[in-house]
Design an enzyme around this catalytic site. Structure first.
Site, short mmCIF file in Angstrom:
data_model
loop_
_atom_site.label_atom_id
_atom_site.label_comp_id
_atom_site.label_asym_id
_atom_site.label_seq_id
_atom_site.Cartn_x
_atom_site.Cartn_y
_atom_site.Cartn_z
N CYS A 2 0.83 -1.19 0.00
CA CYS A 2 0.00 0.00 0.00
C CYS A 2 0.88 1.25 0.00
O CYS A 2 2.05 1.19 0.35
CB CYS A 2 -0.90 0.02 1.23
SG CYS A 2 -1.90 -1.47 1.44
N ARG A 27 3.51 0.82 -6.75
CA ARG A 27 3.51 -0.17 -5.68
C ARG A 27 2.37 -1.18 -5.83
O ARG A 27 2.38 -2.23 -5.20
CB ARG A 27 3.42 0.52 -4.32
CG ARG A 27 4.60 1.43 -4.02
CD ARG A 27 4.34 2.30 -2.81
NE ARG A 27 4.41 1.55 -1.57
CZ ARG A 27 5.51 1.42 -0.83
NH1 ARG A 27 6.63 2.00 -1.22
NH2 ARG A 27 5.50 0.74 0.29
N TRP A 74 -3.79 -2.05 -1.44
CA TRP A 74 -3.70 -3.39 -2.05
C TRP A 74 -4.33 -4.33 -1.04
O TRP A 74 -3.83 -4.50 0.07
CB TRP A 74 -2.25 -3.75 -2.33
CG TRP A 74 -2.05 -4.98 -3.15
CD1 TRP A 74 -2.07 -5.08 -4.50
CD2 TRP A 74 -1.75 -6.30 -2.66
NE1 TRP A 74 -1.81 -6.38 -4.88
CE2 TRP A 74 -1.61 -7.15 -3.77
CE3 TRP A 74 -1.60 -6.84 -1.37
CZ2 TRP A 74 -1.33 -8.49 -3.66
CZ3 TRP A 74 -1.32 -8.19 -1.25
CH2 TRP A 74 -1.18 -9.00 -2.39
N ASN A 98 -0.40 0.80 6.01
CA ASN A 98 0.26 -0.16 5.13
C ASN A 98 0.73 -1.32 5.99
O ASN A 98 1.38 -1.11 7.01
CB ASN A 98 1.45 0.51 4.44
CG ASN A 98 2.29 -0.47 3.64
OD1 ASN A 98 1.84 -1.56 3.29
ND2 ASN A 98 3.52 -0.10 3.34
N GLY A 99 0.40 -2.55 5.59
CA GLY A 99 0.84 -3.72 6.34
C GLY A 99 -0.31 -4.48 6.95
O GLY A 99 -1.44 -4.42 6.47
N GLU A 479 12.96 -16.18 -15.58
CA GLU A 479 12.63 -14.76 -15.64
C GLU A 479 11.73 -14.46 -16.84
O GLU A 479 10.76 -13.70 -16.71
CB GLU A 479 13.93 -13.93 -15.73
CG GLU A 479 13.76 -12.48 -16.17
CD GLU A 479 13.06 -11.60 -15.16
OE1 GLU A 479 12.84 -10.41 -15.48
OE2 GLU A 479 12.71 -12.07 -14.05
N LYS A 483 7.97 -12.95 -16.35
CA LYS A 483 7.52 -11.71 -16.96
C LYS A 483 6.26 -11.93 -17.80
O LYS A 483 5.33 -11.12 -17.78
CB LYS A 483 8.62 -11.11 -17.84
CG LYS A 483 9.74 -10.46 -17.06
CD LYS A 483 9.26 -9.20 -16.36
CE LYS A 483 10.33 -8.67 -15.43
NZ LYS A 483 10.54 -9.51 -14.25
N GLU A 486 3.32 -12.42 -15.47
CA GLU A 486 2.99 -11.21 -14.72
C GLU A 486 2.15 -10.23 -15.52
O GLU A 486 1.18 -9.68 -14.99
CB GLU A 486 4.28 -10.48 -14.32
CG GLU A 486 5.00 -11.03 -13.12
CD GLU A 486 6.20 -10.17 -12.77
OE1 GLU A 486 6.25 -9.67 -11.65
OE2 GLU A 486 7.08 -9.98 -13.62
N HIS A 502 12.06 -35.02 -18.46
CA HIS A 502 11.63 -35.66 -17.22
C HIS A 502 10.24 -35.22 -16.80
O HIS A 502 9.89 -35.30 -15.62
CB HIS A 502 12.64 -35.35 -16.11
CG HIS A 502 13.99 -35.93 -16.36
ND1 HIS A 502 14.25 -37.27 -16.28
CD2 HIS A 502 15.15 -35.34 -16.72
CE1 HIS A 502 15.53 -37.50 -16.57
NE2 HIS A 502 16.10 -36.33 -16.84
N LYS A 602 4.42 -3.48 -6.51
CA LYS A 602 5.84 -3.30 -6.78
C LYS A 602 6.69 -3.70 -5.58
O LYS A 602 7.68 -4.41 -5.70
CB LYS A 602 6.10 -1.83 -7.14
CG LYS A 602 7.55 -1.54 -7.51
CD LYS A 602 7.92 -2.19 -8.82
CE LYS A 602 9.32 -1.85 -9.26
NZ LYS A 602 9.71 -2.60 -10.46
#
Length: 607
Positions: A2, A27, A74, A98-99, A479, A483, A486, A502, A602
């Site tokens: 947040c 964020r 968030w 926030n948290g 990566e 991406k 995301e 495998h 973020k």
């Protein structure tokens, strides 16, 4: 996670609070709101969704006041709807948070027993009503806030304003970042210096357990025991002009095109182009004697750390363990006496990585952090810090910060190899020269944009995508998959190429693109063989390679994109750029929110 902003000012604050919240959009959030004091009374405006919705509300229903707080939320407790949006308020107090308050359910039950009526499912409302209850009992705001802060447990940052006290704001932090900004006759609070950059560059950071009392011209800081303390006021390097999009459509596109400059700026900190030597800052451990290293991080930073593990073990011959930070603290691994750790983070505020840092230091490990924000909690609490020079990264999906992390880890690996006499002066010069070519070669990769866009048009049609690589290219394959997931919401997985047979080979058919990171070198033939196995089963092979590898791949691959031919140490850094660019173009074609993908933040400051 947040974002928090607050102003005790001289002029109407709502427009400035809204602009500061825009600087915190990176964020991640799903609702937003403001609260100000109007003629001594608390007024709120909140909206679900993007800040544009809140701006529309403010245009329709103006919000006066020279003292106020703002928030981008968030969702953690309670759905992302307007009634759960911050600020939470009573007639006496308004709070942004926030948290997570971990003991909110216990406190809520206690307050309900006292007659409190709750309107939301959030843990934040519990804190707000706890402060309100203390105010109703006759405590002054400063006393009520301090008493409430002693009752709550968890990782959080808060800012509060009080009815009838337009000159007052109180803020606090425990496990989540918070900064106080000093202006001319006004004061500011923000989750980070970036939010406050247009307002002031004079910043003081609350330390763990601190709370601060602000008025129009000053701040008083108190530690976890309630003792008044001094906190250093710093001039931050964060610039208010650093976050524009320029001529680019998205922040992510702009940041992708900053790879060459960021690599150059970062490498110049640690490489001497005249002597071809690595010049590291003082490390908190002796590389020649350290028995073992632990690398830990989250998300793309962890993948950078995994590449670093390959380099450090190969060049310095130091054993390295690599753990996702959220697993490290719960796996409770035995740690070597005299050992050390390397933690990697863009923000320097990631909750899981901060928890890993605390554990490692408690276990006697010296901690070196690779971070992009010199004023961050991680930078302040580590034994030493090596900075990336990526500048602000606004897009939620990490791009330039990732390659800057790789560049720093490569320099560390070479420096430690020299310290342990595993590398000769000639080796150091050859490897350093290879890294110094990266800015130029990164620019050449970006010139492949049109080819990558064509490839993206095919990948965008897929429901599933596989990325393959070997050795240090394996984390780069992960990566690429990360991406793509995301920002385009296409299911993708990154595998070590030798592992395909495998299990993952069962997924191969003509509808599944297989994207290979396959530069020439010792692992080329093995990777080529794995790709031929996939092609024999109808897989659509799309490869990133170099001029030496391209002819063999063109015999069976649907698409081959040639990148500059470089030394092996530079290959993972260079190959990270096209897989990020591919994900960007796929997301644009699919029409997703590139800079702020759904459900993501973020800086993840909750566990």
């Amino acid at each position: 996670m947040c974002g928090i902003v607050g102003i005790v000012g001289k002029d109407e604050v709502a427009p400035r609070l809204l602009e500061a919240l825009r600087r915190l959009e990176y964020r991640g959030y799903d609702s937003a709101g403001l609260a100000t004091l109007v003629n001594g009374h608390i007024e709120r405006r909140r909206a679900e969704g993007k800040l544009g919705n809140l701006a529309t509300v403010l245009e329709r229903e103006g919000l006066a006041g020279t003292t106020g707080i703002g928030h981008t939320r968030w969702a953690t407790h309670g759905a992302p709807v307007e009634r759960n949006a911050h600020p939470h308020a009573t007639t006496r107090v308004a709070v942004v948070h926030n948290g997570i308050f971990e003991n909110y359910a216990e406190l809520r039950a206690e307050l309900e027993a006292e007659g409190a009526v709750f309107e939301t499912e959030t843990d934040t409302e519990t804190f707000c009503r706890l402060v309100d209850h203390l105010l109703a009992g006759g405590l002054e705001p400063e006393e009520a806030a301090a008493a409430a802060l002693k009752r709550v447990h968890g990782a959080f940052a808060v800012a509060l304003i009080f009815a009838g006290r337009p000159e007052l704001m109180i803020c606090a932090r425990q496990g989540a970042p918070l900064a106080v900004g000093f202006g001319e006759g006004e004061m500011f609070v923000g989750s980070d210096a970036l939010a406050l950059a247009p307002l002031t560059r004079r910043i003081a950071y609350l330390e763990e357990g601190d709370h601060a009392i602000l008025d129009c011209g000053s701040a008083r800081f108190f530690d976890v025991d309630g003792e008044e303390v001094e906190r250093e006021i710093r001039t931050t390097a964060v610039s208010g002009a650093a976050t524009g999009k320029g001529n680019y459509r998205h922040y992510m596109e702009k940041e992708l095109h900053e790879h060459p400059a960021v690599l150059g700026d970062t490498l110049r900190q640690y490489l001497d182009p005249k002597t071809l030597e690595v010049r590291l800052p003082r490390l908190p451990f002796d590389p020649a004697r350290v028995p073992r290293l632990t690398v830990s991080a989250c998300g793309s930073a962890f993948l950078a750390g995994q590449v670093g593990r390959y380099w450090i073990e190969r060049l310095a011959r130091i054993p390295v363990d690599a753990d996702v930070a959220s697993e490290l603290r719960y796996r409770d691994p035995p740690l070597s006496e005299g050992g050390a750790a390397i933690l990697v983070s863009q923000s320097g505020e990631t909750a899981d990585t901060m928890a890993a840092l605390k554990l490692l230091r408690e276990r006697g490990q010296k901690v070196l952090s690779v971070v992009n924000v010199p004023e961050s909690s991680m930078a302040r609490e580590s034994d030493a810090t090596v900075l990336t020079v990526a500048g602000p990264e606004v897009g939620v999906a990490s791009t330039k910060a990732f390659t800057a992390q790789l560049a720093v880890l490569a320099c560390l690996a070479i420096g430690m190899g020299r310290a342990r006499r595993e590398l000769s002066t000639l080796d150091e010069g050859r490897l350093t020269q290879a890294l110094l070519t990266l800015p130029h070669n990164a620019a050449l990769v970006l010139e492949k944009d049109a080819q990558i866009r064509e490839l993206a048009a095919e990948v965008a049609k897929a429901r599933d995508v596989l990325f393959l690589g070997r050795g240090p290219m394996f984390p780069i394959a992960m990566e690429g998959a990360l991406k793509l997931k995301e920002i385009s919401y296409i299911h993708a997985e990154g595998y070590a190429a030798g592992e395909m047979k495998h299990g993952p080979i069962a997924l191969i058919d003509s509808a599944v693109p297989v994207i290979s990171l396959c530069p020439s070198g010792p692992l080329f033939e093995k990777t080529l063989s794995n790709l031929q196995e996939a092609a024999a089963r109808g897989g659509r092979i799309m490869a990133f390679t170099d001029a030496a590898g391209a002819p063999a791949l063109r015999r069976f691959a649907e698409a081959v994109i040639e990148l500059p031919e470089v030394e092996p140490i530079a290959q993972p850094i260079l190959h990270a750029i096209p897989v990020q660019l591919l994900a960007y173009h796929v997301a644009v074609l699919k029409g997703t929110d590139v800079d702020q993908p759904r459900n993501l933040a973020k800086s993840v400051t909750v566990e």
